[in-house]
Write an enzyme that holds these catalytic residues in place. Structure first.
Site, PDB file in Angstrom:
ATOM      1  N   LYS A  16       0.952  -1.046   0.067  1.00 13.21           N
ATOM      2  CA  LYS A  16      -0.083   0.115  -0.034  1.00 13.21           C
ATOM      3  C   LYS A  16       0.974   1.234  -0.045  1.00 13.21           C
ATOM      4  CE  LYS A  16      -4.366   1.766   1.174  1.00 13.21           C
ATOM      5  NZ  LYS A  16      -4.240   2.475  -0.088  1.00 13.21           N
ATOM      6  N   ALA A  24     -12.195   5.254  -1.810  1.00  9.58           N
ATOM      7  CA  ALA A  24     -11.748   6.319  -1.446  1.00  9.58           C
ATOM      8  C   ALA A  24     -10.820   6.351  -0.072  1.00  9.58           C
ATOM      9  CB  ALA A  24     -12.485   7.444  -1.648  1.00  9.58           C
ATOM     10  N   GLY A  38      -7.698   7.190   0.993  1.00 10.25           N
ATOM     11  CA  GLY A  38      -6.927   8.298   1.454  1.00 10.25           C
ATOM     12  C   GLY A  38      -5.624   8.030   1.624  1.00 10.25           C
ATOM     13  N   LEU A  39      -5.076   6.847   1.071  1.00  6.34           N
ATOM     14  CA  LEU A  39      -3.620   6.487   1.377  1.00  6.34           C
ATOM     15  C   LEU A  39      -3.332   6.248   3.032  1.00  6.34           C
ATOM     16  CD1 LEU A  39      -1.969   9.183  -0.988  1.00  6.34           C
ATOM     17  CD2 LEU A  39      -2.349   6.687  -1.469  1.00  6.34           C
ATOM     18  N   CYS A  43      -3.231   8.662  -7.226  1.00 10.05           N
ATOM     19  CA  CYS A  43      -4.555   8.296  -6.671  1.00 10.05           C
ATOM     20  C   CYS A  43      -5.301   9.293  -6.920  1.00 10.05           C
ATOM     21  CB  CYS A  43      -3.888   8.197  -4.970  1.00 10.05           C
ATOM     22  SG  CYS A  43      -5.385   8.125  -3.922  1.00 10.05           S
ATOM     23  N   LYS A  87       3.297   4.950 -11.528  1.00  8.21           N
ATOM     24  CA  LYS A  87       1.692   4.381 -11.956  1.00  8.21           C
ATOM     25  C   LYS A  87       1.004   5.592 -12.391  1.00  8.21           C
ATOM     26  CE  LYS A  87      -1.788   1.939  -9.399  1.00  8.21           C
ATOM     27  NZ  LYS A  87      -2.174   1.329  -8.049  1.00  8.21           N
ATOM     28  N   GLY A 134      -5.730  -6.613  -7.970  1.00  6.68           N
ATOM     29  CA  GLY A 134      -6.036  -5.779  -6.652  1.00  6.68           C
ATOM     30  C   GLY A 134      -7.566  -6.302  -6.361  1.00  6.68           C
TER      31      GLY A 134
HETATM   32  C1  SIN Z   1      -6.163   4.969  -1.524  1.00  4.47           C
HETATM   33  O1  SIN Z   1      -5.474   4.743  -0.533  1.00  4.47           O
HETATM   34  O2  SIN Z   1      -7.220   5.835  -1.345  1.00  4.47           O
HETATM   35  C2  SIN Z   1      -6.083   4.251  -2.692  1.00  4.47           C
HETATM   36  C3  SIN Z   1      -5.117   4.155  -3.289  1.00  4.47           C
HETATM   37  C4  SIN Z   1      -4.779   4.562  -4.680  1.00  4.47           C
HETATM   38  O3  SIN Z   1      -6.011   4.978  -5.265  1.00  4.47           O
HETATM   39  O4  SIN Z   1      -3.836   5.133  -5.373  1.00  4.47           O
END
Ligand code: SIN
Length: 317
Positions: free
Chosen positions: A44, A70, A72-73, A128, A165, A271
Site C-alpha cells: 500500500k 476512497a 485516502g492513502l 491516486c 503509476k 487488486g
Molecule cells: C487509496 O488509498 O485511497 C487508494 C490508493 C490509490 O488509489 O492509489
C-alpha cells in the site's frame, strides 16, 4: 512445463503482482500474501508520516464488478512500516514499496528511506484520484510539470529502479508516459482507478465518506486495455521508449491475464478481484494460465507477449 518468469527490472517467478491500492499496508497482510503464489507484492502506498485516511465508508461494491474506493492513502508512515518489516523473517518474494507524498520532496525522502533499507525498486503512486480531501484539484499524474518534478527528484537522490503509476483520468495517457520516461521512469504501471461517484437513492447521499472515489473491478478492464494499448502502440511506433509495463485494471481470470499479455504487458496487477476470489486468486489464475499456454503450445510468455499489438498496428496502417 511452461516458463512464467518475467523481468520488470527485477526478475519475478511469474507475472502476477499484488497491485497497490486496497491491501498491503500492514506487514501481517504482506506476510499472508507472500505465500499465495504472487510473483511480487507492491505495498500500500507509504508516506513520510502516518495517514489515517478518509472517513468511512472507504470501499464499497456498488454493483457487480463496480468497486469504488476512497481510502485516502492510510498507512503507518515510513518509519513504522520499515520497523515492522525488519522484524519479519524474510518474506521470500520481491516486495516493491509504493511511495506517495504531498510533493516531490516527500516522495524523495520516502524513496530514499526505502533505498537505505535495501529495496531495489519502488512504485511512485502519483495517481491516486482521491489523495486530497474531497478530491479537490488535480493530482500529480494529471499535471505534466509536477509528474516530471516528482520523478526527477526521486531520480536525483536515489539509484532505485522506478515504476511510475499512471492515471487514466487524463486526455492523452501517452503524453504522461513520455514525461515520466523523460524524467527517469524505468517501468510504467497502469491504470490507477477512474474518478467516480455513487449516490444512495434511499438515503439521498453519496456512498463514500470522501464523496468522490476511484472505480476499479471488472467494469474497468476494457478501459485499462485501451490505455495499455495506447502506451504499447506508442512504444511499437518508437514515439516513446520501451520499458516494462505492469497492466492493472479488473483482472480476475487467466483469460484476462492472457489478454493483457497479448497487449504487451510484462506483468499484471491484481487488486480488487481479491475481494471476490480471496487470496487463492493468484494460484487459480496461474493454473489456468499454464493450462492455456500448454493448450496453445506456448513455452514462455515472450512467445505471445504483444501479439495483439502487432495485429492492431497492422490493421491501423
Ligand atoms: C487509496 O488509498 O485511497 C487508494 C490508493 C490509490 O488509489 O492509489
Amino acid at each position: 512445463m511452461v516458463d512464467l518468469r518475467v523481468n520488470i527490472g527485477i526478475e519475478l517467478q511469474n507475472p502476477l503482482i499484488l497491485s497497490s491500492g486496497i491491501l498491503g499496508s500492514s506487514v501481517g497482510m504482506l506476510k499472508r500474501l507472500a505465500g499465495t503464489g504472487a510473483g511480487a507484492l507492491i505495498t500500500k502506498s507509504i508516506t513520510e508520516n502516518p495517514r489515517v485516511g478518509h472517513e468511512n465508508p472507504t470501499v464499497i461494491e456498488v454493483a457487480p464488478g463496480i468497486i469504488l474506493n476512497a481510502m485516502g492513502l492510510p498507512n503507518p508512515g515510513v518509519d513504522l512500516f520499515l520497523n515492522e518489516l525488519e522484524e519479519e523473517d524474510e518474506l521470500k518474494i520481491p516486495i516493491i514499496p509504493s511511495v506517495a507524498g504531498y510533493n516531490e520532496d516527500e516522495f524523495g525522502r520516502v524513496a530514499a528511506r526505502f533505498e537505505d533499507a535495501g529495496y531495489e525498486m519502488v512504485e511512485l503512486n502519483i495517481s491516486c484520484p482521491h489523495s486530497t480531501e474531497f478530491s479537490t484539484g488535480k493530482v500529480i499524474a494529471q499535471d505534466t510539470g509536477r509528474t516530471s518534478q516528482v520523478i526527477s527528484a526521486v531520480r536525483e537522490i536515489t539509484s532505485l529502479k522506478l515504476i511510475v503509476k499512471l492515471s487514466p483520468n487524463v486526455t492523452d495517457i501517452v503524453e504522461f508516459a513520455e514525461v515520466a520516461l523523460d524524467a527517469g521512469a524505468d517501468a510504467l504501471s497502469l491504470i490507477n482507478t477512474l474518478e467516480a461517484l455513487e449516490v444512495d437513492p434511499f438515503f439521498e447521499v453519496p456512498v463514500l465518506g470522501n464523496i468522490f472515489g476511484g472505480q476499479s473491478g471488472e467494469s474497468v478492464r476494457c478501459i485499462a486495455q485501451r490505455k495499455i494499448a495506447d502506451i504499447a502502440l506508442a512504444m511499437h511506433s518508437d514515439r516513446i521508449r520501451n520499458v516494462p509495463l505492469i497492466g492493472i485494471g479488473g483482472v480476475r481470470t487467466p483469460e484476462d491475464v492472457f489478454r493483457f499479455i497479448l497487449l504487451g504487458v510484462d506483468a499484471v496487477g491484481i487488486g480488487s478481484s481479491i475481494l471476490y476470489e480471496d487470496l487463492a486468486i493468484f494460484e487459480n489464475i496461474l493454473d489456468g494460465l499454464e493450462r492455456m499456454m500448454v493448450d496453445k503450445g506456448y513455452e514462455s510468455l515472450d512467445v505471445f507477449r504483444g501479439k495483439a499489438i502487432l495485429r492492431i498496428a497492422e490493421m491501423m496502417v
